[in-house]
Scaffold this motif. Structure first.
Motif, PDB file in Angstrom:
ATOM      1  N   ASP A 339       0.857  -1.203   0.000  1.00  0.00           N
ATOM      2  CA  ASP A 339       0.000   0.000   0.000  1.00  0.00           C
ATOM      3  C   ASP A 339       0.885   1.241   0.000  1.00  0.00           C
ATOM      4  O   ASP A 339       0.981   1.962   0.991  1.00  0.00           O
ATOM      5  CB  ASP A 339      -0.903  -0.034   1.230  1.00  0.00           C
ATOM      6  CG  ASP A 339      -2.066   0.928   1.089  1.00  0.00           C
ATOM      7  OD1 ASP A 339      -2.376   1.304  -0.055  1.00  0.00           O
ATOM      8  OD2 ASP A 339      -2.658   1.288   2.123  1.00  0.00           O
ATOM      9  N   HIS A 341       1.284   4.416  -0.621  1.00  0.00           N
ATOM     10  CA  HIS A 341       0.851   5.812  -0.792  1.00  0.00           C
ATOM     11  C   HIS A 341       2.037   6.753  -0.625  1.00  0.00           C
ATOM     12  O   HIS A 341       2.055   7.839  -1.180  1.00  0.00           O
ATOM     13  CB  HIS A 341      -0.198   6.172   0.259  1.00  0.00           C
ATOM     14  CG  HIS A 341      -1.495   5.467   0.080  1.00  0.00           C
ATOM     15  ND1 HIS A 341      -2.400   5.818  -0.892  1.00  0.00           N
ATOM     16  CD2 HIS A 341      -2.051   4.434   0.760  1.00  0.00           C
ATOM     17  CE1 HIS A 341      -3.471   5.026  -0.805  1.00  0.00           C
ATOM     18  NE2 HIS A 341      -3.274   4.177   0.181  1.00  0.00           N
ATOM     19  N   THR A 342       2.985   6.335   0.218  1.00  0.00           N
ATOM     20  CA  THR A 342       4.141   7.185   0.478  1.00  0.00           C
ATOM     21  C   THR A 342       5.411   6.371   0.294  1.00  0.00           C
ATOM     22  O   THR A 342       5.393   5.139   0.367  1.00  0.00           O
ATOM     23  CB  THR A 342       4.118   7.715   1.918  1.00  0.00           C
ATOM     24  OG1 THR A 342       4.160   6.597   2.811  1.00  0.00           O
ATOM     25  CG2 THR A 342       2.872   8.530   2.202  1.00  0.00           C
ATOM     26  N   GLN A 404       4.219  11.365  -3.606  1.00  0.00           N
ATOM     27  CA  GLN A 404       5.013  10.506  -2.719  1.00  0.00           C
ATOM     28  C   GLN A 404       4.898   9.025  -3.096  1.00  0.00           C
ATOM     29  O   GLN A 404       5.729   8.213  -2.702  1.00  0.00           O
ATOM     30  CB  GLN A 404       4.556  10.674  -1.269  1.00  0.00           C
ATOM     31  CG  GLN A 404       4.702  12.091  -0.754  1.00  0.00           C
ATOM     32  CD  GLN A 404       4.219  12.227   0.679  1.00  0.00           C
ATOM     33  OE1 GLN A 404       3.842  11.265   1.312  1.00  0.00           O
ATOM     34  NE2 GLN A 404       4.221  13.444   1.182  1.00  0.00           N
ATOM     35  N   ASP A 407      -1.951   5.860  -5.360  1.00  0.00           N
ATOM     36  CA  ASP A 407      -3.147   5.566  -4.565  1.00  0.00           C
ATOM     37  C   ASP A 407      -3.885   4.348  -5.130  1.00  0.00           C
ATOM     38  O   ASP A 407      -3.467   3.753  -6.108  1.00  0.00           O
ATOM     39  CB  ASP A 407      -4.035   6.809  -4.517  1.00  0.00           C
ATOM     40  CG  ASP A 407      -3.320   7.978  -3.834  1.00  0.00           C
ATOM     41  OD1 ASP A 407      -2.514   7.706  -2.923  1.00  0.00           O
ATOM     42  OD2 ASP A 407      -3.545   9.134  -4.231  1.00  0.00           O
ATOM     43  N   HIS A 408      -5.010   4.047  -4.514  1.00  0.00           N
ATOM     44  CA  HIS A 408      -5.722   2.818  -4.870  1.00  0.00           C
ATOM     45  C   HIS A 408      -6.236   2.865  -6.311  1.00  0.00           C
ATOM     46  O   HIS A 408      -6.925   3.806  -6.699  1.00  0.00           O
ATOM     47  CB  HIS A 408      -6.914   2.609  -3.929  1.00  0.00           C
ATOM     48  CG  HIS A 408      -6.516   2.470  -2.495  1.00  0.00           C
ATOM     49  ND1 HIS A 408      -7.411   2.223  -1.485  1.00  0.00           N
ATOM     50  CD2 HIS A 408      -5.307   2.532  -1.887  1.00  0.00           C
ATOM     51  CE1 HIS A 408      -6.776   2.147  -0.330  1.00  0.00           C
ATOM     52  NE2 HIS A 408      -5.484   2.344  -0.553  1.00  0.00           N
TER      53      HIS A 408
END
Lengths: 491, 181
Positions: A339, A341-342, A404, A407-408
């Motif tokens: 996951d 995201h960053t 960064q 996303d999904h």
């Protein structure tokens, strides 16, 4: 005064109705299983399916990257700081020779694996790995216009939500509440026919409880990377005094059905755990505990996924009649952390997509090395044509950066590995890399063109599920044009 | 029988009027004030806003207790407490997101703009769930935090969405972020 009011009556009726509804669903499921078993032919030979679930939503956009100049330019212009430099990509070729021509699909695209995936690139060149593009949880085929209509008939519920998408990938029934996984439904169907004298569950998980292997009849058996988890303490294993006493107590007759069921499960767990640990001792490597003499010609990496797949290999090695006596097995493994995201490509505060310490780089390196070693182990055991490993994930990620990470997303690319795979080829089509283009929901989330049902049904057909009962395992399959994507060789 | 029920209802009504009845659930129209009151009044007596004791800054709190016999291990200081108004706004949005989820069987999903649209009337019954006093939208239709940065919505499951504000530095995933779910 104890009065049974109309309100009480209504409330009790509703509760009773809900209970009866649930019971009737269970009975219906069992009837379906029984009728499916009656229609299903007895499978022959040994086969195993190994699910490698990439938890968190793997960024497939950086896993398999188009390298033809036009498409790569589109990719790079949208990916921005997440872009993999073209020089770093491992070109997919028609053979393992570096001088062989680059593989080209029917759309004219050429591709490169992420630089962390040299093992996977080798397997592609050996025709043991296939790539399936843009697979996802769809209720029925849909266009961008249908997606934008917002109608529930076209969108799976709770799209972009982790746990819901994991569940939908693993049930292959995106538009229904989860009850069983497609691996569990296959086990319900095939276990009584293929494994009549087995001493181990057909469904084994190396990554804890999962939806994929939930069935109505076959329970998933969870194994750690070092073997079965058994009772601890002195004299609590094998046939020692304490464990004999405990099993004697569990075997005492009682009229309480719940107590009987608990005793049966506990006794079975003790017996299977001891058996499993005994039978896999001979498959232990010299460095394992207890020491063994077995040596894998390609060592498994000492990573989370590497150790899970090593245990799967050991269990497969012990599949024979002198040990577990299995003809069909389903395994579940997983690797978390996708996951991103960053810090997807950031190392020490700067974006470095090719730095091996990057988060996504590390994840793909672990996946590639573990799956490569597993394939080599299957070849060593002589079951390369009998064992197929495949990846799955919550979803892919957005093509545009969020500065960064990503996303999904939705539709994702996946790999299928094994000697029975029509490897060295890609299946489906790469999405058109255009924001708000025909394949985009908006924000670079690909609308899947291949359903999880089709993907799974192709594997299930190879695994031995008869076409006559395929729709019992995958009830939405008839909504799609084909149930066989062609990435598996004929069984 | 009917007189008996009417009597009960009358007693309940009077009790509520006197303020002894539990506070009603926070409404969708004024969630911020209610959420703020409930947050600020934790540990205080009565419901008069003038008597609310502000939450003490974390930095001024007593030192972390050290278990007897354990060696002291310094703890990284926590950041300054976030702007209370920003926290109130965030929790108001989270509350209304949950209300949406309860009504429709799952929270809205997608990007910030898509979730904002769902909360702002693009749903099967065209109901509006965003508290007006905290609805600041970007030209793209994204819901903005108190510093003008789009919130980040992370969908964990049908009924769990983590909402993240980038905080005063306007950068997501830094130490001054504030979150609610």
């Amino acid at each position: 005064m104890n009065v049974f009011t109309r309100r009480d009556f209504t409330a009790n009726s509703l509760r009773l109705g809900a209970g009866l509804g649930a019971a009737s669903l269970a009975i219906r499921d069992l009837r379906l299983i029984n009728s499916a078993i009656a229609a299903q032919g007895t499978p022959t030979g040994y086969k195993a399916l190994v699910c490698v679930f990439l938890n968190g939503g793997n960024d497939a956009n950086n896993w398999i990257v188009p390298t033809d100049s036009t498409t790569y330019a589109q990719y790079a212009s949208i990916r921005d700081n997440l872009t993999m430099p073209s020089s770093s990509l491992l070109t997919l070729r028609t053979t393992t020779s570096g001088s062989s021509p680059a593989y080209q699909d029917t759309d004219g695209h050429t591709y490169g694996f992420h630089p962390a995936c040299s093992g996977l690139r080798t397997l592609f060149g050996e025709d043991k790995l296939g790539v399936v593009f843009n697979v996802g949880t769809i209720v029925r085929p849909l266009t961008r216009a249908q997606y934008n209509s917002g109608l529930a008939a076209y969108r799976p519920p709770q799209l972009f939500s982790h746990s819901d998408q994991v569940t939908q990938w693993q049930t292959c029934i995106p538009d229904a509440p989860p009850a069983t996984g497609w691996g569990g439904r296959m086990a319900d169907l095939l276990d009584p026919l293929a494994n009549p004298g087995s001493s181990l569950s057909m469904s084994v998980s190396l990554a804890g409880a999962n939806t994929f292997e939930v069935g109505n009849l076959v329970s998933q058996y969870q194994v750690s990377t070092t073997g079965a988890v058994v009772l601890g303490g002195d004299l609590m294993t094998g046939s020692s005094a304490r464990v004999r006493t405990l099993r004697g107590l569990l075997a005492l007759p009682t009229a309480n059905l719940q107590r009987n069921a608990y005793a049966s499960v506990s006794d079975s767990a003790i017996a299977v755990g001891d058996l499993l640990n005994t039978k896999i001792q001979a498959t232990a490597m010299a460095a394992d505990t207890p020491p063994g003499t077995w040596v894998w010609t390609t060592p498994f990496p000492n990573t989370g996924l590497g150790n899970q797949l090593k245990m799967v290999a050991r269990l497969i090695q012990a599949r024979g009649p002198t040990a577990f006596n299995m003809n069909r097995q389903v395994f579940f493994t997983s690797l978390g952390g996708h996951d991103t995201h960053t810090s997807q490509v950031s190392v020490n505060g700067t974006d470095q997509p090719t730095n091996t310490a990057g988060a996504h780089y590390s994840l793909l390196a672990e996946t590639s090395a573990a799956m490569f070693a597993f394939q080599r182990a299957m070849e060593q055991l002589g079951v390369s044509n009998n064992v197929t490993a495949f990846t799955a994930s919550d979803f892919s990620r957005t093509l545009p950066t969020n500065s960064q990470g990503s996303d999904h997303g939705w539709g994702s690319h996946h790999i299928v590995v094994g000697g029975a795979v029509n490897g060295g080829s890609t299946y489906g089509n790469l999405p058109i890399f255009a924001l708000n283009g025909p394949d985009d929901t908006g924000l670079g989330r690909w609308i899947p063109k291949i359903s999880v049902d089709q993907h799974a049904a192709t594997l299930a057909k190879w695994f031995g599920v008869d076409s006559s009962v395929m729709n019992d395992i995958f009830p939405n399959l008839t909504r799609f044009s084909t149930s066989d994507l062609g990435f598996m060789k004929p069984a | 029988m009917k007189r008996w029920i009417i009597g009960i209802l009358a007693v309940v009504g009077i009790a509520a009027w006197l303020g002894t009845w539990p506070a009603p659930p926070i409404s969708a129209s004024r969630p911020a004030a209610s959420a703020a009151e409930s947050e600020r009044s934790a540990g205080s007596v009565g419901s008069d806003p003038s008597q609310v004791t502000p939450t003490a800054p974390v930095a001024a709190a007593a030192p972390y207790p050290t278990p007897e016999g354990a060696s002291y291990r310094p703890i990284t200081p926590r950041p300054d407490p976030p702007d209370p108004q920003a926290k109130v706004a965030l929790e108001a949005i989270a509350l209304n997101l949950r209300n949406y989820g309860h009504r429709f069987g799952g929270n809205p999903v997608g990007s910030n703009a898509e979730i904002t649209a769902s909360l702002n009337g693009q749903n099967p019954v065209k109901a509006k769930y965003l508290p007006q006093e905290h609805t600041h939208l970007s030209p793209k239709g994204e819901l903005l935090d108190e510093w003008g940065t789009p919130y980040f919505f992370h969908q964990q499951s049908a009924h769990e969405t983590v909402i993240r504000s980038a905080g005063p530095d306007r950068k997501l995933n830094t130490v001054d972020d504030i979150t609610a779910k």
